[in-house]
Design a protein around this motif. Structure first.
Motif, PDB file in Angstrom:
ATOM      1  N   PRO A  53      38.785  60.639  43.835  1.00  0.00           N
ATOM      2  CA  PRO A  53      38.233  59.375  43.336  1.00  0.00           C
ATOM      3  C   PRO A  53      36.720  59.375  43.447  1.00  0.00           C
ATOM      4  CG  PRO A  53      39.228  59.069  45.489  1.00  0.00           C
ATOM      5  CD  PRO A  53      39.535  60.473  45.078  1.00  0.00           C
ATOM      6  N   LYS A  54      36.064  58.752  42.488  1.00  0.00           N
ATOM      7  CA  LYS A  54      34.618  58.655  42.561  1.00  0.00           C
ATOM      8  C   LYS A  54      34.255  57.193  42.776  1.00  0.00           C
ATOM      9  CE  LYS A  54      30.547  60.442  40.437  1.00  0.00           C
ATOM     10  NZ  LYS A  54      29.852  60.552  39.179  1.00  0.00           N
ATOM     11  N   LEU A  55      33.622  56.922  43.909  1.00  0.00           N
ATOM     12  CA  LEU A  55      33.387  55.544  44.323  1.00  0.00           C
ATOM     13  C   LEU A  55      32.681  54.727  43.249  1.00  0.00           C
ATOM     14  CD1 LEU A  55      33.809  53.572  46.676  1.00  0.00           C
ATOM     15  CD2 LEU A  55      31.473  54.119  47.402  1.00  0.00           C
ATOM     16  N   SER A  56      31.660  55.334  42.626  1.00  0.00           N
ATOM     17  CA  SER A  56      30.880  54.552  41.666  1.00  0.00           C
ATOM     18  C   SER A  56      31.757  54.108  40.492  1.00  0.00           C
ATOM     19  CB  SER A  56      29.688  55.363  41.169  1.00  0.00           C
ATOM     20  OG  SER A  56      30.146  56.527  40.525  1.00  0.00           O
ATOM     21  N   ASN A  57      32.683  54.987  40.076  1.00  0.00           N
ATOM     22  CA  ASN A  57      33.565  54.613  38.958  1.00  0.00           C
ATOM     23  C   ASN A  57      34.530  53.517  39.344  1.00  0.00           C
ATOM     24  OD1 ASN A  57      32.858  56.323  36.772  1.00  0.00           O
ATOM     25  ND2 ASN A  57      33.539  58.007  38.046  1.00  0.00           N
ATOM     26  N   ILE A  58      35.057  53.629  40.571  1.00  0.00           N
ATOM     27  CA  ILE A  58      36.017  52.630  41.027  1.00  0.00           C
ATOM     28  C   ILE A  58      35.336  51.277  41.159  1.00  0.00           C
ATOM     29  CG2 ILE A  58      37.479  51.982  42.973  1.00  0.00           C
ATOM     30  CD1 ILE A  58      38.017  54.972  43.336  1.00  0.00           C
ATOM     31  N   LEU A  59      34.137  51.295  41.746  1.00  0.00           N
ATOM     32  CA  LEU A  59      33.396  50.040  41.892  1.00  0.00           C
ATOM     33  C   LEU A  59      33.088  49.446  40.529  1.00  0.00           C
ATOM     34  CD1 LEU A  59      30.875  50.786  44.782  1.00  0.00           C
ATOM     35  CD2 LEU A  59      32.785  49.169  44.803  1.00  0.00           C
ATOM     36  N   LYS A  60      32.681  50.322  39.613  1.00  0.00           N
ATOM     37  CA  LYS A  60      32.340  49.826  38.281  1.00  0.00           C
ATOM     38  C   LYS A  60      33.557  49.184  37.626  1.00  0.00           C
ATOM     39  CE  LYS A  60      29.117  51.821  35.666  1.00  0.00           C
ATOM     40  NZ  LYS A  60      28.547  53.047  35.106  1.00  0.00           N
ATOM     41  N   SER A  61      34.694  49.859  37.707  1.00  0.00           N
ATOM     42  CA  SER A  61      35.868  49.323  37.029  1.00  0.00           C
ATOM     43  C   SER A  61      36.338  48.035  37.702  1.00  0.00           C
ATOM     44  CB  SER A  61      36.958  50.400  36.955  1.00  0.00           C
ATOM     45  OG  SER A  61      38.106  50.016  37.638  1.00  0.00           O
ATOM     46  N   ALA A  62      36.285  47.979  39.047  1.00  0.00           N
ATOM     47  CA  ALA A  62      36.681  46.750  39.739  1.00  0.00           C
ATOM     48  C   ALA A  62      35.711  45.620  39.398  1.00  0.00           C
ATOM     49  CB  ALA A  62      36.719  46.976  41.243  1.00  0.00           C
ATOM     50  N   TRP A  63      34.440  45.955  39.306  1.00  0.00           N
ATOM     51  CA  TRP A  63      33.423  44.944  39.029  1.00  0.00           C
ATOM     52  C   TRP A  63      33.608  44.362  37.622  1.00  0.00           C
ATOM     53  CZ3 TRP A  63      30.344  41.375  40.416  1.00  0.00           C
ATOM     54  CH2 TRP A  63      29.270  40.953  39.601  1.00  0.00           C
ATOM     55  N   ILE A  64      33.857  45.247  36.647  1.00  0.00           N
ATOM     56  CA  ILE A  64      34.038  44.781  35.269  1.00  0.00           C
ATOM     57  C   ILE A  64      35.256  43.853  35.196  1.00  0.00           C
ATOM     58  CG2 ILE A  64      34.682  45.510  32.939  1.00  0.00           C
ATOM     59  CD1 ILE A  64      32.935  48.013  33.399  1.00  0.00           C
ATOM     60  N   ARG A  65      36.335  44.270  35.850  1.00  0.00           N
ATOM     61  CA  ARG A  65      37.549  43.444  35.818  1.00  0.00           C
ATOM     62  C   ARG A  65      37.324  42.111  36.496  1.00  0.00           C
ATOM     63  NH1 ARG A  65      41.878  47.964  37.675  1.00  0.00           N
ATOM     64  NH2 ARG A  65      41.538  49.381  35.931  1.00  0.00           N
ATOM     65  N   LEU A  66      36.622  42.140  37.623  1.00  0.00           N
ATOM     66  CA  LEU A  66      36.357  40.898  38.353  1.00  0.00           C
ATOM     67  C   LEU A  66      35.568  39.933  37.487  1.00  0.00           C
ATOM     68  CD1 LEU A  66      36.374  39.359  41.135  1.00  0.00           C
ATOM     69  CD2 LEU A  66      34.054  40.222  41.381  1.00  0.00           C
ATOM     70  N   LYS A  67      34.533  40.469  36.844  1.00  0.00           N
ATOM     71  CA  LYS A  67      33.674  39.608  36.038  1.00  0.00           C
ATOM     72  C   LYS A  67      34.472  38.906  34.945  1.00  0.00           C
ATOM     73  CE  LYS A  67      30.069  40.694  33.616  1.00  0.00           C
ATOM     74  NZ  LYS A  67      28.928  41.405  33.033  1.00  0.00           N
ATOM     75  N   LEU A  68      35.315  39.704  34.272  1.00  0.00           N
ATOM     76  CA  LEU A  68      36.091  39.123  33.183  1.00  0.00           C
ATOM     77  C   LEU A  68      37.134  38.153  33.712  1.00  0.00           C
ATOM     78  CD1 LEU A  68      36.248  42.483  31.357  1.00  0.00           C
ATOM     79  CD2 LEU A  68      35.261  40.422  30.382  1.00  0.00           C
ATOM     80  N   PHE A  69      37.698  38.486  34.876  1.00  0.00           N
ATOM     81  CA  PHE A  69      38.690  37.603  35.490  1.00  0.00           C
ATOM     82  C   PHE A  69      38.061  36.263  35.843  1.00  0.00           C
ATOM     83  CE2 PHE A  69      40.516  35.842  39.356  1.00  0.00           C
ATOM     84  CZ  PHE A  69      41.833  35.686  38.978  1.00  0.00           C
TER      85      PHE A  69
END
Lengths: 80, 707
Positions: free
Chosen positions: B434-450
């Motif tokens: 896993p690459k932390l920056s990608n995971i954070l990015k994907s979680a962040w994008i989902r959070l924002k839209l949520f």
């Protein structure tokens, strides 16, 4: 020719077989798997993962899990 | 050539979404889950000096309209809503990827192949000749490592330069029709021929890393314990670690959006109703959403990890043995895992499933998985009534939810959603680091839209609620400022409806508990706040004190300090005890709980006076099952349409009432009549579902449209 045909669900772990076809070539299931590369002549291997149902196979550098009962739909042979 | 719209296509797990996130950053309009690209997702990027729209198509194995995802992709491509398709191809399993590529080539003139995961292919012992592949396909091939931001930038600039140098660069050099209308057999023999030319096998194939991990993870005996362990870690991260930050967000958002505005409005002498609307309505709504943020973020974060490393697909395999009993594929379990965090993304995640029947059934089961918003309610009641066995009680509630989900599955299988049980075919991707920056990015994008989506609903709901609870009638005149008193419109409504809840052990005097169920419609954790506020107001009424609450002095620095201390305390709490499931929240002393969820200790006295352990459990069962919150209803409507959403809402609510009542009447057995009524409701539910199942002919797979 001394090829013997077996069901994919019967092959032992780590063994390699060649896909012959489906019990029912026109089923929706067959159609889907054909598109995923389960076409005649493809080498298929049961991986070393020993979960027995679903079972894990490897073909075309992909790993695919299938139910035992459903894997029985696929016929395989030992050589071309 | 004029490029305004670029579409990204690829098979599931090819790294398409990572590339899309990298290209568009967070400029996205719809949330995106690997394998769950809900709709076609749009974002934008700068390409050749101007802003272009980028469309992320759902990951599909081919373009035949077999599943919802594939239909969306096929339609988008057929309608030519793009000037260029970037086809992301996973080099480590070229032939499966090229099967989609040939569909794309046959349908659209401008395709460029981004050859991804070349590094993975090399680990698997394959080297791909890029130039030869471009030659064979007749389209440009550019290598990229989608998880590496720099590599994505380079690939895009290679493409820009090539187009600038030669406008004809993108034109397909081969006849598109070469791949048209081939049978799967013929297509694969052509693809195999291409693969033979472009791939050189460097090392002898030995047991790969993925196989070695699978040997353990998918071991006959170890697979299930590993599965439970992964679930526990997920919970611990999402609920345990996430809840550390709840107070922080709650206090700060309360300060910024409620306290300061109401103070300011008071200073400028704004009318009461305006203060009520802005601070008590909009402000409190934003505060409610803010408290969601940490738990939801960490849930998205852990789910992104499970997906990113490739374990999520294995969960589907392990769960298949149970899921097949209710006629669902194991992959249907994945949305249910997501449901422990929040039911909204769970409902959306059902998209991955092939048939409509499977998707709808999963959406019906998902609300029974206890989401993060319901935990504070359990914690409050458990602390007030169950003492040392609090943890056990909360566990029993979670378990009841799981059992009700399974019960629902069996019920629907035999009534509303009859039909052929689907088969199970699950691709298992290679394990990735896993690459932390990608995971954070994907979680962040989902959070924002949520937050954007759920936020709108919650803010509106809290506004309405704020106004209703403030509006009241005294001496025949409409007045404001009746918050949480017995005079508000909301309280009257609650009192009027409390007889409905009497059979499940909520007495008429205990009307605050009924009112709370209404505020719970908006968001389930709202129940805690309502119960607390209404019980306190009852106290005041009893002691004859004036019903007006005293104004707190606004203490900004104090609140900020408190917010930050709460994080520190939370860390000690969670990491000090390795508190999985946030169970500490339900086993601590009453005073600690009260402080943690900011309640008056009086609320415990009221709860223990108004509820027995049995009636409280019945109440919690009701809270678990009834009406999924409004955000879920919105998501369900989007996925299933109004008809099935109405059934979902009625089913969950009636089932909740019947089960809670039955439980209460059996355990404390006062009224055989109520018990019979509950049984009758269950019978009615079954009958209604059977009848609706006969009507729901659209569930039967139309030929060639079911998976």
């Amino acid at each position: 020719m001394t090829t013997s045909i077996t069901k994919l669900s019967e092959i032992p772990k780590g063994s390699q077989f060649i896909i012959k076809g489906f019990e029912n070539q026109d089923s929706e299931y067959a159609e889907k798997l054909l598109k995923m590369g389960f076409v005649e002549g493809t080498v298929v291997e049961r991986t070393s993962a020993d979960i027995s149902d679903p079972m894990v196979f490897s073909l075309r550098h992909c790993r695919v899990a299938l139910r035992k009962k459903e894997a029985a739909e696929i016929l395989v042979k030992t050589d071309m | 050539m004029n490029l305004n719209k670029i579409a990204i296509a690829g098979i599931p797990n090819c790294g398409k979404t990572t590339l899309f996130n990298e290209l568009t950053g967070s400029r996205q309009k719809v949330g995106n889950w690997p394998g769950v690209t809900v709709e076609k997702v749009e974002g934008s990027m700068t390409f050749m000096g101007k802003k272009v729209t980028v469309i992320d198509l759902p990951g599909t194995n081919n373009l035949s309209p077999d599943t919802e995802d594939q239909k969306v992709a096929e339609k988008a491509i057929r309608e030519q809503e793009h000037d260029l398709i970037i086809n992301v191809v996973d080099a480590s399993n070229l032939s499966r990827n090229l099967f989609l590529t040939k569909d794309l080539l046959a349908r659209t003139p401008h395709v460029v192949v981004f050859l991804n995961m070349v590094d993975m292919a090399e680990q698997e012992g394959m080297r791909i000749d890029k130039a030869a592949l471009a030659e064979e396909l007749g389209v440009p091939v550019i290598t990229v490592i989608s998880v590496d931001a720099q590599s994505v930038k380079n690939a895009v600039s290679v493409l820009e330069k090539a187009i600038a140098r030669d406008p004809e660069f993108l034109h397909n050099k081969k006849e598109a029709s070469a791949f048209l209308n081939l049978s799967a057999n013929d297509a694969y023999s052509r693809i195999d021929a291409i693969c033979d030319k472009v791939i050189t096998y460097s090392t002898k194939e030995k047991e790969s890393l993925t196989d070695r991990i699978d040997k353990v993870v998918m071991n006959k005996y170890a697979s299930i314990p590993i599965f439970f362990l992964s679930m526990l870690v997920t919970f611990w991260l999402a609920i345990g670690v996430g809840s550390i930050f709840i107070d922080f967000f709650d206090i700060l958002a309360g300060l910024v959006f409620v306290d300061i505005p109401s103070q300011l409005l008071g200073l400028i002498g704004a009318p009461d109703w305006l203060t009520v609307f802005l601070a008590g309505g909009v402000g409190a709504g934003i505060q409610t959403v803010a408290t969601f943020i940490p738990v939801v973020f960490f849930m998205f974060f852990t789910i992104a990890i499970l997906e990113d490393i490739g374990y999520m697909a294995r969960i589907g395999v392990v769960a298949d043995r149970v899921m097949r009993k209710i006629g669902l594929p194991g992959s249907a379990f994945i949305p249910m895992v997501v449901g422990f965090g929040c039911t909204v993304p769970a409902v959306m995640a059902a998209r991955t499933l092939g048939s409509k029947r499977d998707r709808y059934m999963t959406i019906f089961m998902a609300p029974f998985m206890s989401c993060g918003a319901r935990l504070p309610v359990y914690a409050l009641f458990a602390a007030a009534l169950y003492g040392k066995s609090s943890g056990l009680v909360v566990f029993l509630i979670y378990l009841s939810g799981l059992m009700m989900a399974i019960f629902t599955g069996f019920l629907l299988k035999n009534s509303l959603f009859k039909g052929t049980p689907s088969y199970f075919v699950m691709d298992l991707p290679l394990y990735h680091t896993p690459k932390l920056s990608n995971i954070l990015k994907s979680a962040w994008i989902r959070l924002k839209l949520f937050v954007r989506k759920a936020g709108a609903v919650v803010v509106i709901a809290v506004c309405i609620l704020g106004v209703l609870s403030s509006m009241g009638f005294s001496d025949g005149k409409l007045t404001f400022g009746n918050e949480d008193s017995q005079e508000s419109v909301l309280s009257y409504a609650g009192k009027a409806l409390s007889p409905v809840f009497e059979p499940m052990g909520v007495s008429r005097d205990n009307w605050p508990a009924s009112v709370a169920l209404f505020t719970g419609l908006f968001a389930k954790e709202a129940i805690v706040g309502t119960v607390n506020a209404l019980y306190s107001s009852m106290d005041m009424a009893e002691s004859g004190a004036a019903a007006e609450s005293e104004e707190d002095e606004l203490d900004i620095s104090g609140a900020v300090v408190e917010a930050f201390t709460s994080v520190g305390e939370g860390f000690v709490g969670v990491f000090g005890t390795l508190d999985i499931l946030g169970v500490g929240l339900v086993t601590e002393e009453e005073e600690v709980i009260a402080e943690e969820i900011e309640l008056d200790t009086a609320v415990f006295r009221h709860i223990s006076r108004n509820f027995t352990p049995v009636s409280a459990f019945a109440y919690l069962l009701f809270v678990l099952m009834y009406f999924p919150c409004l955000a879920v209803v919105g998501a369900a409507r989007q996925e299933m349409g109004g008809f099935y959403t109405v059934i979902l809402v009625s089913y969950t609510t009636l089932l909740a009432w019947a089960v809670s009542t039955l439980f209460y009447q059996i355990a404390e057995g006062h009224h055989p009549v109520y018990g019979i009524a509950a049984a009758a409701v269950l019978g009615f539910l079954y009958l209604a579902l059977v009848l609706l199942g006969k009507r729901g002919h659209d569930m039967k797979p139309a030929k060639g449209s079911a998976d």
